[in-house]
Design a protein around this motif. Structure first.
Motif, PDB file in Angstrom:
ATOM      1  N   GLU A 245       0.826  -1.233   0.094  1.00 53.86           N
ATOM      2  CA  GLU A 245       0.114   0.012  -0.072  1.00 53.86           C
ATOM      3  C   GLU A 245       0.883   1.227   0.128  1.00 53.86           C
ATOM      4  N   ALA A 246       1.990   1.462   0.719  1.00 56.87           N
ATOM      5  CA  ALA A 246       2.946   2.394   1.014  1.00 56.87           C
ATOM      6  C   ALA A 246       3.373   2.969  -0.358  1.00 56.87           C
ATOM      7  N   ILE A 247       4.041   1.901  -1.196  1.00 51.93           N
ATOM      8  CA  ILE A 247       4.624   2.199  -2.480  1.00 51.93           C
ATOM      9  C   ILE A 247       3.616   2.373  -3.482  1.00 51.93           C
ATOM     10  N   ALA A 248       2.476   1.780  -3.450  1.00 51.93           N
ATOM     11  CA  ALA A 248       1.450   2.000  -4.387  1.00 51.93           C
ATOM     12  C   ALA A 248       1.042   3.407  -4.216  1.00 51.93           C
ATOM     13  N   ARG A 255       5.141  10.270  -7.642  1.00 51.77           N
ATOM     14  CA  ARG A 255       6.288  10.151  -6.908  1.00 51.77           C
ATOM     15  C   ARG A 255       7.199   9.268  -7.360  1.00 51.77           C
ATOM     16  N   THR A 256       8.220   9.418  -8.246  1.00 51.44           N
ATOM     17  CA  THR A 256       9.468   8.243  -8.343  1.00 51.44           C
ATOM     18  C   THR A 256       9.829   7.568  -7.184  1.00 51.44           C
ATOM     19  N   LEU A 257       9.874   6.200  -7.232  1.00 52.18           N
ATOM     20  CA  LEU A 257      10.359   5.274  -6.327  1.00 52.18           C
ATOM     21  C   LEU A 257      11.894   5.149  -6.444  1.00 52.18           C
ATOM     22  N   VAL A 258      12.629   5.123  -5.710  1.00 54.03           N
ATOM     23  CA  VAL A 258      14.046   4.956  -5.515  1.00 54.03           C
ATOM     24  C   VAL A 258      14.427   3.968  -4.465  1.00 54.03           C
ATOM     25  N   VAL A 259      14.556   3.027  -4.416  1.00 57.05           N
ATOM     26  CA  VAL A 259      15.092   1.748  -3.438  1.00 57.05           C
ATOM     27  C   VAL A 259      16.641   1.919  -3.905  1.00 57.05           C
ATOM     28  N   ASN A 260      17.680   1.960  -2.743  1.00 59.88           N
ATOM     29  CA  ASN A 260      18.839   1.533  -3.033  1.00 59.88           C
ATOM     30  C   ASN A 260      19.161  -0.047  -2.447  1.00 59.88           C
ATOM     31  N   SER A 262      16.625  -3.105  -0.754  1.00 58.81           N
ATOM     32  CA  SER A 262      15.502  -3.202  -0.065  1.00 58.81           C
ATOM     33  C   SER A 262      15.533  -4.015   1.216  1.00 58.81           C
ATOM     34  N   ASP A 263      16.579  -4.622   1.539  1.00 58.35           N
ATOM     35  CA  ASP A 263      16.753  -5.030   2.839  1.00 58.35           C
ATOM     36  C   ASP A 263      16.563  -4.444   3.979  1.00 58.35           C
ATOM     37  N   PHE A 264      16.980  -2.913   3.684  1.00 60.11           N
ATOM     38  CA  PHE A 264      16.894  -2.210   4.703  1.00 60.11           C
ATOM     39  C   PHE A 264      15.803  -0.841   4.184  1.00 60.11           C
ATOM     40  N   ASP A 265      14.914  -0.868   3.449  1.00 62.05           N
ATOM     41  CA  ASP A 265      13.953   0.198   2.975  1.00 62.05           C
ATOM     42  C   ASP A 265      12.647  -0.122   3.952  1.00 62.05           C
ATOM     43  N   PRO A 266      12.225   0.662   4.951  1.00 69.84           N
ATOM     44  CA  PRO A 266      10.987   0.277   5.756  1.00 69.84           C
ATOM     45  C   PRO A 266       9.696   0.347   4.814  1.00 69.84           C
ATOM     46  N   ARG A 267       9.816   0.780   3.442  1.00 69.83           N
ATOM     47  CA  ARG A 267       8.484   0.572   2.634  1.00 69.83           C
ATOM     48  C   ARG A 267       8.627  -0.508   2.139  1.00 69.83           C
ATOM     49  N   VAL A 273       4.980  -7.761   1.845  1.00 72.15           N
ATOM     50  CA  VAL A 273       5.544  -7.072   0.681  1.00 72.15           C
ATOM     51  C   VAL A 273       7.140  -7.743   0.427  1.00 72.15           C
ATOM     52  N   ALA A 274       8.032  -7.797   1.566  1.00 65.79           N
ATOM     53  CA  ALA A 274       9.259  -8.311   1.252  1.00 65.79           C
ATOM     54  C   ALA A 274       9.279  -9.770   0.628  1.00 65.79           C
TER      55      ALA A 274
END
Length: 847
Positions: A245-248, A255-260, A262-267, A273-274
């Motif tokens: 839900e948060a990313i959607a 808003r552009t999604l940028v994840v460096n 995923s193991d440490f991104d709270p979203r 989701v994980a």
């Protein structure tokens, strides 16, 4: 020259007292016991000279000593080493640059083996930085250093990083290539595939693709993606299942999604989701949403299977690519729909009428229905918007009458071929506008089923062609500007260093000549050495002229009088086989120039013209006033100028020679027949005066060199050389002499002592102020200008605050005048005893 003995002596004083640079401190503290050549005072003379130039230069410079290529570098070069600094100092090159040695190692070997210098531009070096290998680009050169026997003892390295520029050009090239690739595609899936492929290859990811969202905003559909090291995601999936839900919510908001990682991104680490992300295998992701009319309709994504720190340039590139891809997909879908409509027109006319009307009325492309007899029966509003013709005008004339005459035959042939093959066709032509101009249009035409009519879709290429031309021109201008700026900085810095080297040489030889020391033969040798040093001084002045750093005495100059006064000299120089003519406006206003340097420039141009006409010809010197009110092709600023041109009827130059004509040391006269600094000196002089230089030439058509000099608002001053007083100063006493170069300071001190002064020396402005504060009261201050810490001008101001009437003489080898008060006398390095005495006579009472 720096020796270990000097470094040992320097270690007993603070760096602040001696004005040491960090590189000199590093040389002082380095343990030379394990160095193959030992301490610098045991090095070959050539390496000593190179070390002195390296440490004293403000340009990034390094020396690789011995066959092990041991690395020594200056302060400006230290950032190149990055996290390797200062560990890299004194170590073998192969050890320091292990990550890029497969590239630079063979280059070093080739220079050492052949003895030939090497230079490269925008060289890719995969360099390890911050714990990871990064793609970097560099301009650099390797120059062999030879000892007295001609043996190579080291390699001089200079260069700078160009990664930012290369990446910027790559991004612009990607956008242009993407636009060109997508323009020819008429299938939406092909558009998605090509866009993903080019994007993935450009930014180097494991997977890239274009996903579309259904009308309810719940289902993601990936028709085709591009993969390199990751599995394909082609197919359908629920938006919430894949992102949560948060990313959607972020994507729906545009808003552009940028994840460096995923193991440490709270979203991503939330329940459910994980697991979904683990099945898709991405550890890093960029997703650019496309929100149209308030609804998320698609997104462009790039995935990496391991953590990655995305760059802002990569995010911006993807955002631009996303918009271009969406536009191309929609265009292809519209064209495909139009093609399908043509195939089954009667069956689909009712179902597609609303969509067709919307496309017809809102499309920015020109849509038309025409027949093979040459008339159009329907045109979209875009025709009027782009071309200015009314619908009635367009439908009442044959479509061939709107075509450019040169484009009419191939266009009609393409339409005829489409009629014969019953297959769609593509072509470009120029269409007339109502205001008398022409617009380049790219056409897609397809026949209707009735065999009499066809549908045409025309896209305006004006902006694309303009952007292509501007990009090519900008890239070429940028390359030339960077090339000339780099060469100017390099030559200017080297020339300044040579001025410091020549000052004690000329001063010492001048003293030997004046005192008549030695036998007749020895005096002749001394005279020859002094003449050679003076020639070197002239060469340095030309280098400074090219670098725009020569000392100038700019005044209002009567150019017409100057030219007429030089006519006899020029005529005798070029010889009797060349006819000299003057075309000078008698009412020519004065120009801002240095009369002496302008005379030298004219003479250089006349000599070049003479050499271009070995069998004789016509040499014309013309001068007119001219105003530049619009943008000049050569980049000369708007304003009023004296246009001074020197033209000949000689051999002329081809385009390659013309492009390099003002480069220093470039010459077509052959070895020993010129320094290659004539035109570069004139070019530098014009730029330094605020004007410019243009050259028009063609093979066998002669050459016209034009010097643009700004007009002076003041009347011309007398151009009679000022006669310096030959008397020596009456005032003697104590001189406070300040210079950070030991040999220059020693030579100048000997001249002052010979003139009857007592000399107190200081190696920096700070040291001089300490002497003044300690009670030293000199009768005269002689100081260098460009020094570590306080400049000469700053020192003069602070000294006069303590001793208001203190006479001051600024000595410098540069034309830098920033911060120098106009009333401060200046003496240019190198100089003789007589030059120093004459300058002192102007600021001190004389006998």
């Amino acid at each position: 020259m720096i020796s270990s003995g000097e470094m040992s002596a320097a270690s007993s004083h603070s760096a602040d007292q001696l004005g040491q640079r960090p590189s000199e401190t590093m040389l002082t503290s380095f343990d030379w016991s394990g160095f193959p050549l030992g301490s610098p005072d045991h090095w070959p003379s050539a390496l000593k000279v190179a070390l002195s130039l390296c440490v004293g230069s403000s340009f990034p410079t390094a020396i690789y000593c011995t066959r092990e290529l041991r690395l020594i570098y200056n302060d400006a070069w230290a950032p190149i080493a990055g996290e390797r600094h200062p560990w890299a100092f004194g170590r073998p090159g192969a050890e320091v640059w292990a990550d890029i040695w497969p590239v630079v190692g063979p280059q070093f070997d080739e220079v050492w083996r052949t003895g030939q210098g090497f230079a490269t531009f925008d060289q890719l070096l995969p360099m390890r930085r911050g714990g990871e290998v990064q793609e970097t680009y560099w301009n650099y050169s390797f120059t062999p250093i030879r000892d007295e026997d001609g043996e190579i003892v080291g390699i001089l390295n200079q260069g700078n990083e160009t990664t930012a520029r290369v990446m910027g050009e790559r991004a612009q090239s990607f956008r242009l290539n993407l636009e060109q690739s997508l323009r020819t595609l008429d299938d939406p899936v092909s558009v998605m595939r090509i866009a993903a492929e080019q994007l993935g290859a450009t930014i180097g990811v494991g997977r890239a693709g274009y996903g579309e969202i259904d009308a309810e905003g719940e289902i993601i559909r990936v028709s085709r993606d591009w993969t390199r090291t990751m599995p394909s995601l082609a197919g359908e999936a629920r938006l919430l299942d894949g992102f949560g839900e948060a990313i959607a919510t972020e994507l729906r908001a545009g808003r552009t999604l940028v994840v460096n990682d995923s193991d440490f991104d709270p979203r991503v680490t939330g329940t459910g989701v994980a697991e979904a992300w683990a099945s898709m295998v991405p550890r890093a992701i960029i997703a650019v949403p496309l929100v149209k009319e308030g609804r998320l309709v698609a997104f462009l994504y790039a995935h990496e299977s391991k953590p990655r720190q995305w760059k802002a340039t990569e995010v911006a590139l993807m955002q631009d690519a996303a918009e271009r891809t969406w536009a191309a997909v929609e265009r292809a879908r519209a064209e495909q729909a139009l093609h399908e409509l043509n195939e089954t027109l009667e069956a689909q006319v009712e179902a597609r009428s609303a969509e067709r009307d919307r496309l017809w009325n809102l499309s920015q492309d020109m849509l038309a229905r025409a027949d093979f007899t040459g008339m159009m029966s329907a045109v979209s509003p875009a025709w009027t918007q782009l071309l200015g013709w009314t619908e009635a005008e367009l439908l009442s004339r044959g479509y061939a009458s709107f075509m450019h005459p040169d484009d009419m035959p191939p266009t009609l042939a393409a339409i005829e071929g489409m009629s014969a093959t019953r297959q769609p066709a593509r072509f470009q032509n120029r269409i007339a506008t109502a205001d008398g101009g022409w617009k380049p249009i790219e056409w897609t035409v397809a026949p209707e089923a009735d065999g009499r009519n066809f549908i045409a879709v025309g896209r305006d290429l004006s902006d694309a062609k303009k952007q292509e031309a501007e990009l090519a021109a900008a890239q070429e201008a940028l390359r030339q500007s960077q090339k000339m700026e780099a060469m100017g900085s390099l030559t200017g810095g080297v020339a300044h260093d040579f001025n410091n080297l020549l000052t004690p040489i000329i001063g010492s030889l001048d003293m030997l000549v004046r005192k008549g020391i030695g036998s007749d033969r020895e005096r002749r040798l001394i005279d020859g050495a002094l003449q050679s040093a003076e020639r070197a001084k002239t060469l340095v002045q030309r280098l400074l002229a090219f670098a725009r750093r020569q000392p100038l005495q700019s005044t209002a100059v009567d150019t017409a009088t100057l030219i007429r006064g030089m006519a006899d000299l020029i005529a005798s120089t070029v010889g009797p086989t060349i006819d000299l003519s003057l075309d000078v406006d008698p009412a020519l206003p004065p120009a801002i120039a240095d009369a002496n340097q302008l005379e030298m420039a004219l003479l250089n141009l006349a000599v070049n013209a003479r050499d271009a006409m070995p069998k004789g010809g016509q040499l014309t010197i013309a001068a007119r006033s001219e105003r530049i009110s619009a943008r000049h092709p050569a980049g000369i600023a708007r304003g009023d100028y004296v246009r001074l041109s020197v033209s000949d009827t000689g051999a002329g130059m081809d385009e390659t020679t013309l492009r390099r004509a003002v480069e220093p040391f470039f010459s077509t006269k052959g070895i020993g027949k010129g320094t290659g600094l004539g035109l570069s000196m004139v070019h530098g002089l014009a730029a330094q005066l605020g004007g410019g230089l243009t050259i028009d030439s063609a093979p066998n058509q002669g050459t016209n060199v034009t010097l643009w000099l700004p007009l002076s608002a003041k009347p011309a001053t007398g151009q009679v050389p000022s006669s310096r007083p030959s008397q020596t100063p009456l005032t003697r006493g104590t001189v406070l002499l300040v210079d950070d170069e030991d040999l220059v300071r020693m030579s100048t001190a000997d001249m002052l002592i010979e003139l009857g002064f007592d000399v107190v020396e200081a190696t920096s402005g700070d040291e001089a102020l300490k002497l003044l504060d300690a009670g030293q009261a000199p009768d005269l201050l002689v100081t260098d200008h460009l020094m570590p810490g306080l400049s000469g001008a700053d020192l003069a101001s602070l000294a006069r605050a303590r001793i208001p009437a203190l006479p001051v003489l600024i000595v410098s080898g540069y034309a830098e005048v920033d911060g120098i008060s106009p009333d401060l006398p200046r003496l240019t390095k190198p100089f003789r005893n007589a030059d120093l005495a004459a300058q002192l006579a102007e600021i001190l009472p004389v006998i």
